[in-house]
Scaffold this active site. Structure first.
Site, mmCIF file in Angstrom:
data_model
loop_
_atom_site.group_PDB
_atom_site.id
_atom_site.type_symbol
_atom_site.label_atom_id
_atom_site.label_comp_id
_atom_site.label_asym_id
_atom_site.label_seq_id
_atom_site.Cartn_x
_atom_site.Cartn_y
_atom_site.Cartn_z
ATOM 1 N N ASP A 286 0.867 -1.163 0.000
ATOM 2 C CA ASP A 286 0.000 0.000 0.000
ATOM 3 C C ASP A 286 0.915 1.228 0.000
ATOM 4 O OD1 ASP A 286 -2.225 1.620 0.054
ATOM 5 O OD2 ASP A 286 -3.169 0.567 1.714
ATOM 6 N N GLU A 631 -17.454 10.451 4.381
ATOM 7 C CA GLU A 631 -16.947 9.135 4.762
ATOM 8 C C GLU A 631 -15.926 8.720 3.710
ATOM 9 O OE1 GLU A 631 -19.723 5.907 4.744
ATOM 10 O OE2 GLU A 631 -20.648 6.488 2.847
#
Length: 885
Positions: A286, A631
């Site tokens: 990542d 969100e």
């Protein structure tokens, strides 16, 4: 992952326009292969050899410095070997993302609500075609590609959505390992294709493993799943994508697992991924996760960059994605140093490089000409692909409640469409998205579907605060006396307001629209603003880029933006009626389409106009929920119920709830349409609103899908991939990774809407199921068949769900199979589901998976046996068998 490096795409577009799909990848022999002895060849250029042989030969010809540079996501060209540059970073969560115009499908959580694995494969196939088209369009003359224009797709996200407070849960396929596995397998098969020699694209299963928030400490946290939960919940979907979908890439996580950083975790990457599951592909970090291994302000597992990259690569990490936002590089020099210092054997580096070049070879990047020559550079954002997106959006719609209001019996004379998501582009696309050329919002869709009705649109409220209408041009002026209207606008090349202005002009206000032109620019507006009333104002620049706003001598809001899109951060100030204040707005623009404008909230009752519209209407459609501006991933959000992209409350935000109650008080027929990426505790609405539709973030065609559902053009059949709880108070602490008390499998309380729930405009009956055998030897598989009848008067889809009650199991009945079937009114179809050993197995406290002897109950119906009418069959299993990890 987020990305903030900006680059000019215009030269790439120009070069790409000169290329065709049959472009020669290697037009001439590389210099290193010209002077070989007679009879010798560069094996890596020989298509007749295996990808492994070719990759090994290529890697053997590289210097240490060249090798190290190839281990970063921005892999440079090696001209002497004919190796073109390649950027591995491409996002494809629900369509080609961040690469200009593309077909935008519903957000991942919405596609999971389709419960349709074949449809997911179809979507993946369309997305991979669009990736190929983008790759061809922007291919460099030497065969290289740049950011977001490659063929290595960093999707799907198959983390388990264990807690609805996680902001990135919208990127997942829900809370169940089996559903996640099947939906992920479908998407991966579509992305990678079925060509016997070449992959259409390479998919990536992420984030491996045990990762689902909180966002605030993802770079620092070590999670400690129990052996049971690791095997039972967190790993099954990853295993399935390897063993069944043949996924060729995996992404290791930011956080640590059991004290070891995910990207240095040999237990996960070597023992599970490669040895137990037979994974043959490569592992990418990542973005920034490799640096987490050693950073003092992160996991600090190792002390130096050299020790960190050595630990990661030796454990199985092959490719390092850097994160420029956090100054985490791709670690080229530390790799060189680590090898020279004896920390990292060069043979280990070579092993990773071979994996990476095998991938590139299998994508066709080292062939005389590219494979998939039937794909053209224009094969993206097409009408045919839009039709697939609309089909998926319709399949994703979940009818949560219906007291008979829907479908509408006739077109209402006047429809009031109200709410913050009614005309919201953000609520269509979610996060990690491409740019839809013709997005259809809900109000757009209703206008098109009900042309004879009068459609009145009023925003009424914002998502988490007051409504934010655009600041009208009449409020701006060039001079302090406010005698001359307008604002001074200075346009700059690039996103940093740097250098001399390329254009200075007078604009009527602080707004800017464009379409079709791929751009990277910035603007500064200056002038004055006159307050129409006294009181508190909030200012925000509605934008997909960054922005800053000054009013008077105050910097009201600074959200210059560091990622895919900024939050909807606003700032407040107090103004007096009639007074004139200096104003300055700065913003940058990126992409092929945009509609940017300064918005504000004014003092007073913003909801009154909405209530007045409702009183005059024959139908009220309130479109609310959330958006990826509140969100999401590591966000700046200042609002009750939200924290850093995650949520602290599951309730509908208070401003929306208050307006919804006022609309209900008008006594007019009311439909609530929710657009969100996670569960909402709409308890009041469930008791008071006659019809509730869960639309998720439905993609570019979402407004059409919603309008057609209201009209009854199709019968909804989406099913919830997550549990809708009554309150966050019912759940364990967010940071607790134990599964006890979470998801439909382990939650014992009352829920608002259960996992698997979804209503229809028709009804279905189930006959008694039949089993291929009623007594089964442990480890064997069986078939279960049930006749399903559409007992209503409307054609529609049914999602047949199979749950199993197992002996000695503390969990609720667990999903073990499903199929989405279409049935004409009155039609009966047999549906057969296969039940394998893993579906019948249990995991013990030590993490050992076994099929045990005993009596099992198989429940078939349109939902969980606790909440839906199901037909049951009994199965007896003899013996016991342990299954592999």
């Amino acid at each position: 992952m987020q990305f903030n490096r900006r680059f000019n795409l215009a030269p790439l577009a120009l070069l790409g326009s000169l290329l065709v799909s049959s472009v020669a990848v290697h037009a001439e022999t590389p210099a290193a292969c010209k002077d070989l002895k007679k009879g010798a060849t560069c094996k890596y250029l020989e298509p007749s050899l295996t990808p492994q042989e070719r990759a090994a030969d290529l890697v053997s010809r590289m210097t240490l410095e060249e090798k190290a540079a190839q281990l970063g996501h921005t892999a440079p060209a090696i001209p002497r070997l004919g190796v073109p540059q390649y950027n591995w970073w491409n996002e494809g969560l629900h369509g080609v993302a961040r690469a200009g115009f593309a077909t935008v499908f519903p957000q991942a959580i919405g596609m999971a609500a389709s419960w349709d694995e074949p449809m997911m494969q179809k979507v993946g196939d369309v997305v991979s075609t669009e990736f190929r088209a983008k790759y061809i369009e922007h291919l460099h003359p030497n065969g290289g590609s740049d950011f977001y224009r490659g063929l290595t797709v960093w999707s799907p996200n198959i983390n388990i959505f264990r807690d609805p407070r996680w902001g990135r849960g919208q990127e997942t396929y829900g809370e169940d390992p089996y559903l996640t596995s099947r939906i992920g397998i479908g998407y991966i098969k579509g992305l990678q294709g079925d060509d016997p020699k070449f992959f259409k694209t390479i998919a990536t299963s992420k984030h491996f493993a045990v990762h689902s928030g909180p966002e605030s400490n993802r770079h620092k946290e070590s999670v400690y799943p129990t052996p049971h939960d690791l095997e039972d919940t967190y790993l099954p979907a990853f295993r399935a994508t390897v063993t069944e979908a043949n996924v060729q890439s995996a992404m290791c996580v930011y956080n640590a697992v059991n004290g070891v950083p995910g990207c240095a975790n040999e237990e996960l990457m070597e023992n599970y991924l490669r040895k137990s599951w037979g994974f043959k592909g490569y592992v990418v970090s990542d973005c920034g996760a490799a640096a987490n291994i050693y950073r003092e302000d992160s996991l600090h597992y190792k002390k130096t960059p050299e020790e960190g990259v050595a630990a990661g690569i030796k454990a199985g990490m092959d490719l390092i994605c850097g994160d420029y936002r956090n100054h985490m590089t791709t670690e080229v020099q530390p790799i060189i140093n680590a090898v020279k210092q004896g920390l990292l054997p060069q043979a280990v580096v070579d092993k990773s490089l071979v994996r990476l070049f095998v991938g590139r070879i299998q994508l066709g990047m080292f062939e005389p000409s590219l494979p998939f020559a039937n794909i053209k550079k224009t094969d993206y954002d097409t009408a045919a692909n839009h039709a697939v997106s609309l089909d998926m959006a319709k399949k994703a719609m979940v009818l949560l409640k219906n007291d008979g209001l829907l479908p509408l019996k006739k077109a209402p004379k006047t429809i009031a469409v109200i709410g913050p998501n009614a005309d919201s582009y953000d609520a269509l696309v979610g996060n990690y998205y491409g740019k839809p050329s013709n997005p259809v919002t809900v109000v757009d869709g209703i206008r098109a579907r009900f042309p004879e009705s009068k459609i009145v649109y009023v925003e009424g409220t914002g998502l988490v605060g007051p409504a934010e209408p655009p600041v009208p041009d009449s409020a701006f002026c060039l001079d302090a006396a406010c005698k001359t209207p307008g604002l001074k606008a200075e346009h700059y090349a690039g996103a940093k307001l740097a250098g001399a202005a390329t254009l200075t002009q007078t604009d009527t206000g602080a707004h800017f629209e464009w379409k079709g032109e791929e751009r990277e620019s910035s603007i500064r507006w200056t002038g004055f603003i006159k307050a129409p009333a006294s009181g508190d104002y909030q200012f925000r620049f509605s934008s997909e880029g960054g922005y800053r706003v000054w009013v008077g001598d105050k910097l009201v809001v600074d959200e210059w933006g560091v990622g895919d899109a900024p939050s909807m951060l606003a700032g407040s100030t107090t103004l007096k009626a009639g007074e004139i204040y200096p104003v300055k707005v700065e913003a940058f623009q990126i992409g092929p389409i945009g509609d940017q404008k300064l918005v504000w909230s004014l003092p007073g009752d913003a909801g009154k106009e909405a209530v007045d519209a409702a009183k005059k209407a024959d139908l009220v459609v309130f479109v609310g929920g959330l958006s990826a501006r509140v969100e999401g991933e590591e966000m700046k959000v200042k609002a009750d119920g939200f924290a850093g992209g995650d949520r602290t409350s599951l309730d509908l935000p208070a401003p929306q709830q208050k307006l919804l109650e006022r609309l209900h008080a008008t006594k007019k027929p009311l439909v609530l349409v929710l657009m969100n990426g996670s569960a909402l505790s709409v308890n009041w609405a469930d008791k008071n609103v006659p019809a509730i539709v869960e639309a998720w973030y439905p993609g570019s065609e979402g407004g059409t899908a919603v309008a057609q559902l209201l009209a009854g053009d199709y019968s909804p059949a989406g099913r919830l991939p997550v549990t809708f709880y009554k309150s966050a108070d019912q759940l364990p602490a967010f940071g607790d990774y134990k599964m006890d008390g979470r998801t439909y499998r382990y939650f014992k309380g009352d829920v608002l809407y259960p996992f698997g729930h979804g209503l229809s405009y028709t009804s279905f009956n189930y006959a008694v199921p039949s089993l291929s055998t009623k007594t089964l030897k442990a480890g064997d598989a069986l078939d279960v068949t049930v006749d399903v009848t559409n007992a209503g008067k409307v054609d529609g889809d049914e999602v047949v769900q199979l749950y199993i009650t197992k002996p000695n199991d503390t969990a609720n009945p667990v999903l073990a199979g499903f199929a989405r079937v279409n049935l004409k009114a009155g039609q009966t179809k047999p549906v057969t589901l296969k039940v394998d050993a893993r579906a019948l197995s249990l995991v013990d406290a030590k993490g050992v998976r076994k099929v045990q002897a005993g009596d099992y109950t198989l429940h078939l119906g349109g939902g969980q046996p606790k909440y839906a009418k199901t037909a049951a069959a009994r199965l007896s299993v003899t013996g016991e068998v342990e299954l592999p990890k």
